[in-house]
Design an enzyme around this catalytic site. Sequence first.
Site, PDB file in Angstrom:
ATOM      1  N   PRO A 275      -5.777  -7.814   3.257  1.00  0.00           N
ATOM      2  CA  PRO A 275      -5.690  -8.187   1.833  1.00  0.00           C
ATOM      3  C   PRO A 275      -5.257  -9.645   1.700  1.00  0.00           C
ATOM      4  CG  PRO A 275      -3.813  -6.833   2.468  1.00  0.00           C
ATOM      5  CD  PRO A 275      -4.731  -6.860   3.652  1.00  0.00           C
ATOM      6  N   ASP A 451      -2.115 -12.839   4.926  1.00  0.00           N
ATOM      7  CA  ASP A 451      -2.314 -11.389   4.956  1.00  0.00           C
ATOM      8  C   ASP A 451      -1.123 -10.730   4.270  1.00  0.00           C
ATOM      9  OD1 ASP A 451      -2.599  -8.711   5.575  1.00  0.00           O
ATOM     10  OD2 ASP A 451      -3.229  -9.048   7.650  1.00  0.00           O
ATOM     11  N   HIS A 452      -1.386 -10.133   3.104  1.00  0.00           N
ATOM     12  CA  HIS A 452      -0.284  -9.590   2.306  1.00  0.00           C
ATOM     13  C   HIS A 452       0.290  -8.302   2.891  1.00  0.00           C
ATOM     14  CE1 HIS A 452       2.348  -9.837  -0.959  1.00  0.00           C
ATOM     15  NE2 HIS A 452       1.509  -9.955  -1.966  1.00  0.00           N
ATOM     16  N   ARG A 453      -0.314  -7.766   3.951  1.00  0.00           N
ATOM     17  CA  ARG A 453       0.273  -6.596   4.595  1.00  0.00           C
ATOM     18  C   ARG A 453       1.562  -6.951   5.322  1.00  0.00           C
ATOM     19  NH1 ARG A 453      -4.530  -4.628   8.371  1.00  0.00           N
ATOM     20  NH2 ARG A 453      -4.504  -6.883   8.735  1.00  0.00           N
TER      21      ARG A 453
END
Length: 481
Positions: A275, A451-453
């Site tokens: 994401p 990467d928003h994870r």
Amino acid sequence: MSATMIKEFRLPDLGEGLTESEILSWKVGVGDTVSLNQVIAEVETAKAVVELPSPFAGVIRELHEQPGTIVEVGKPIVSFEVSDDAAAPSPAPGIPASSPASEPGAQAVQEAKRQPNLVGYGAAVESSARPARRLRNVRAVVESDTPRSLVAEPVEPKPVETRQVETKPAAAKPVEARTPGVEPAETRPRSTPPVRKLAKDLGVDLAMVAGTGPQGLITREDVQHFLDGHSGGAAPEAAPAGVQARQGERETRTPIKGVRKFTAAAMVASAFTAPHVTEFLTVDVTPAMELLAKLKGNREFSGHKLTPLTLAAKAVLIALRRNPVLNARWDEVNQEIVTFNYVNLGIAAATPRGLTVPNIKDADSLSLLQLAEALTGLTETARSGKTTPADLTGGTISITNIGVFGIDAGTPILNPGEAAILALGAVRNMPWEYQGEVALRQVLTLSLSFDHRLVDGEQGSRFLADVGAILAEPGMVLTMV
């Protein structure tokens, strides 16, 4: 007088388990005498262009593939005529010449312990219990992370049948043209998978096409000329390499292969797996540009190329010390966040063959001068198409300099396996608030995708703010290290 024999060289896996490569050019011809490790061909994998060294010293007797042909790993590409005493390959590292691995009962053990040879690992050895057949989708067995050398001990990629031959040059076989309406002698005409697909897409029956390649191999040009001849048109002028075009057409079709094919697949996988979040920061970098001008006049930096990218790269490396989570990757299999204690800094480079992202190993350990030298060498190698597969793997974070194209900002896609990528915009003279007044200042925009994870918005923002602070006031480094 020592006898001679024919030895085949099969295309090895050139790294990272690749299953095919394209022959770009041959550096030798039939009848040429070559020495051990002499460059005989230039091939392109999905990641880079690689020079292929010769595994034998001898005479070239046959080139099995033409330039522009995509060849599967394990398929013969060239035959050598070598003397009896020079034909025996050196034993693989760790296996003595008298090793029982050469006995039939140890075949499985020998195959499981293949060692690097020449470039990559070569094709797997087929069991003697079944008849020989053409290899399909051969994958490399990699047992260690030891870097692969482009020139190593001459180990034969795969045992092949040998036979004694006369030393006189082999006579060229005449190409036998196929007559329309006559059933061909072979069940399937000799061609490569890409050529068969091209013929299928164009509705051409390969049984009706005369091959002009080695031993009657049907090439792309043969298919194209056949189609032109049966459509009433004259044979077209040669199109650029890899481009299928005919005179009068309104479209030009370029096969998707090599670096571009790999890049496209990697970007799609990245975009739909991680994401992405992108943040922007516009910074007054006038002090950084003034520092750059001073460094260029410094005797220590004389003769070295210094650019805004050099300072931005150093700023990223310093900011990562305070925000290490951006130097990490998401391990989906083990459900872990892997944080790297080193930085392999990737630099996106636009090349004639497409976008590549080679990386500078252990960039965090380099001084500004060393970083400048590494950046110069990396970009020059990438643009010449000589980047090795090893330089394209193992990156931990990347920078893309879109400012060189006059672009201010963008939303870069993450390099697969990395947590962040920074886009560096163009440095522009703009009216800007400075010490309570409006002044003409040098300004650029930083675009950070992450990467928003594994990177929270706060962490990404702090990292971007640190990079901006260093470029806005280089003296701020004293408060960060």
